[in-house]
Write an enzyme that holds these catalytic residues in place. Structure first.
Site, PDB file in Angstrom:
ATOM      1  CG  ASP A 191      -2.169  -1.029   1.204  1.00  0.00           C
ATOM      2  OD1 ASP A 191      -1.772  -1.761   0.347  1.00  0.00           O
ATOM      3  OD2 ASP A 191      -2.862  -1.076   2.259  1.00  0.00           O
ATOM      4  CG  HIS A 267       2.719  -9.011  -0.020  1.00  0.00           C
ATOM      5  ND1 HIS A 267       2.114 -10.085   0.384  1.00  0.00           N
ATOM      6  CD2 HIS A 267       2.372  -7.864   0.666  1.00  0.00           C
ATOM      7  CE1 HIS A 267       1.505  -9.594   1.431  1.00  0.00           C
ATOM      8  NE2 HIS A 267       1.539  -8.666   1.700  1.00  0.00           N
ATOM      9  CB  SER A 378       9.692   2.960   4.900  1.00  0.00           C
ATOM     10  OG  SER A 378      11.069   3.427   4.797  1.00  0.00           O
TER      11      SER A 378
END
Length: 409
Positions: A191, A267, A378
């Protein structure tokens, strides 16, 4: 006559001189007594008809106080920076393009002098402290309200389930919350917000529009020709040519910023094989979009973990960039990785190869497979090789979620 006047004057001087020296001595003694008494005066307070007035010893008026000076200068500088941001937003509303105003060397050096690594380690330890059962809901609710967290997507919605802040930050999502796009070859690994994307030109990568960093400084020099992640370069070739393995291909990049309220795991963005890991210890400056517009080569200053390998079109890399309070970067299949160590050599990096005698290829990753996690928000940077007809399905500044398409052929 003159001789008698002269003799009388000399006799007068002999009489006055001792008195003069004694007077000077008395004067000096009196002044010293007054100063000593002032030094011993305590802080007092007296009342007037208007307000309470505090008095202090005279000596305190001549002492420089570093804390108030730092607060005043720091507050003034922060206020100036806020004014600059407000002015930029107003000009953007008018449709005017504003050239980025980059920080000077002294400003970057001053920022890097702040002990962000120590603060991040302290924050990490604080996150591990188990919260009392009665305190969990108010603490997590405040965080949810501040950063707009959607707990309906969490695998466990009950806030009392998370024993500490670290578990709450690393919460898992419901399986159906992030469907993985199967129609496009590259998906978003996390995200976040798209800061920039496009083709790599002249070995410079844009962290935001108009602000670049060196590709070689970011990834580091290529390793030996035995390392599959960095193929051998042609003679006198540029660093870009060392990465592009197939004729007719181009090098692309995409920068995704994870805010504190975003899902903190990342991911695999495609089907690929990870053959090499390079860990750069470094600073932990903030990587929010405002800082990315202000500090050139911000991502090269910060601690980061570079995973490199190959996909069906050639070279592929994913880099997890650390930030303030995000010194902890975890890669699930790499137990030897330890980030935000107390001591490190400036400009150093640590290499680790996943290619062994028993494993000639490395670590295979499937699109959408769990890869790692941050302790807080981050940045993820993708740099990969692809044919010239590769197209991004993005807009700069848009919000994106893990599993959504980044681009395809």
């Amino acid at each position: 006559m003159a001789a008698s006047v002269r003799s009388r004057f000399l006799r007068l001087l002999r009489v006055v001189a001792p008195w003069r020296s004694s007077l000077l001595h008395c004067e000096n003694t009196a002044v010293s007594h007054v100063l000593q008494s002032l030094r011993k005066l305590p802080v007092r307070a007296f009342y007037t008809n208007a307000r309470r007035v505090h008095t202090a010893p005279a000596r305190t008026l001549f002492l420089l106080r570093p804390l108030p000076i730092l607060l005043v200068t720091g507050g003034g500088y922060a206020g100036y920076r806020q004014y600059e941001k407000y002015r930029e937003r107003e000009l953007e509303k008018l449709g005017l393009e504003i050239p980025p105003k980059l920080a000077g060397h002294w400003e970057v050096a001053l920022y890097k002098s702040v002990p962000t690594r120590l603060l991040s380690r302290a924050w990490g330890r604080l996150n591990q402290v188990e919260l009392p059962h009665w305190l969990r809901r108010p603490v997590y609710s405040l965080y949810i309200w501040t950063f707009g967290v959607n707990m309906k997507e969490a695998a466990v919605e009950d806030l009392h389930h998370y024993r500490n802040l670290s578990e709450f930050f690393r919460r898992k999502l419901k399986p159906q919350a992030r469907p993985v796009c199967g129609l496009h070859s590259v998906i978003s690994p996390s995200d976040g917000k798209i800061l920039n994307f496009g083709q790599v030109k002249n070995c410079e990568v844009e962290q935001v529009k108009g602000v670049t960093y060196s590709l070689e400084s970011f990834l580091g020099p290529r390793t030996s020709t035995d390392d599959l992640s960095f193929p051998p370069a042609p003679p006198c070739g540029s660093f870009r040519n060392q990465l592009v393995t197939r004729e007719g291909n181009e090098l692309y990049h995409c920068v995704i910023y994870l805010a504190p309220g975003d899902y903190h795991c990342f991911h695999s963005p495609t089907d690929w094989t990870v053959s090499h890991r390079r860990h750069f210890p470094g600073s932990l400056m903030s990587v929010n979009p405002g800082m990315a517009r202000w500090i050139k080569e911000l991502f090269c200053h910060n601690e980061r973990v570079v995973l490199t390998g190959d996909w069906k079109h050639g070279f592929f890399s994913l880099t997890a960039v650390g930030a303030t309070n995000v010194g902890s970067i975890r890669i699930y299949f790499d137990r030897d990785l330890h980030t935000n160590s107390p001591r490190y050599s400036k400009g150093s990096y640590n290499d680790f190869s996943f290619v062994t005698h028993t494993n000639k290829e490395g670590i295979p990753m499937r699109k959408g497979e769990h890869l790692g996690e941050f302790n807080l928000g981050s940045t993820i940077v993708l740099i990969f090789e692809a044919p010239k007809d590769f197209n991004f399905k993005l807009k700069a500044g848009q919000k994106i979620r893990f599993g959504e398409a980044l681009g395809s052929l």
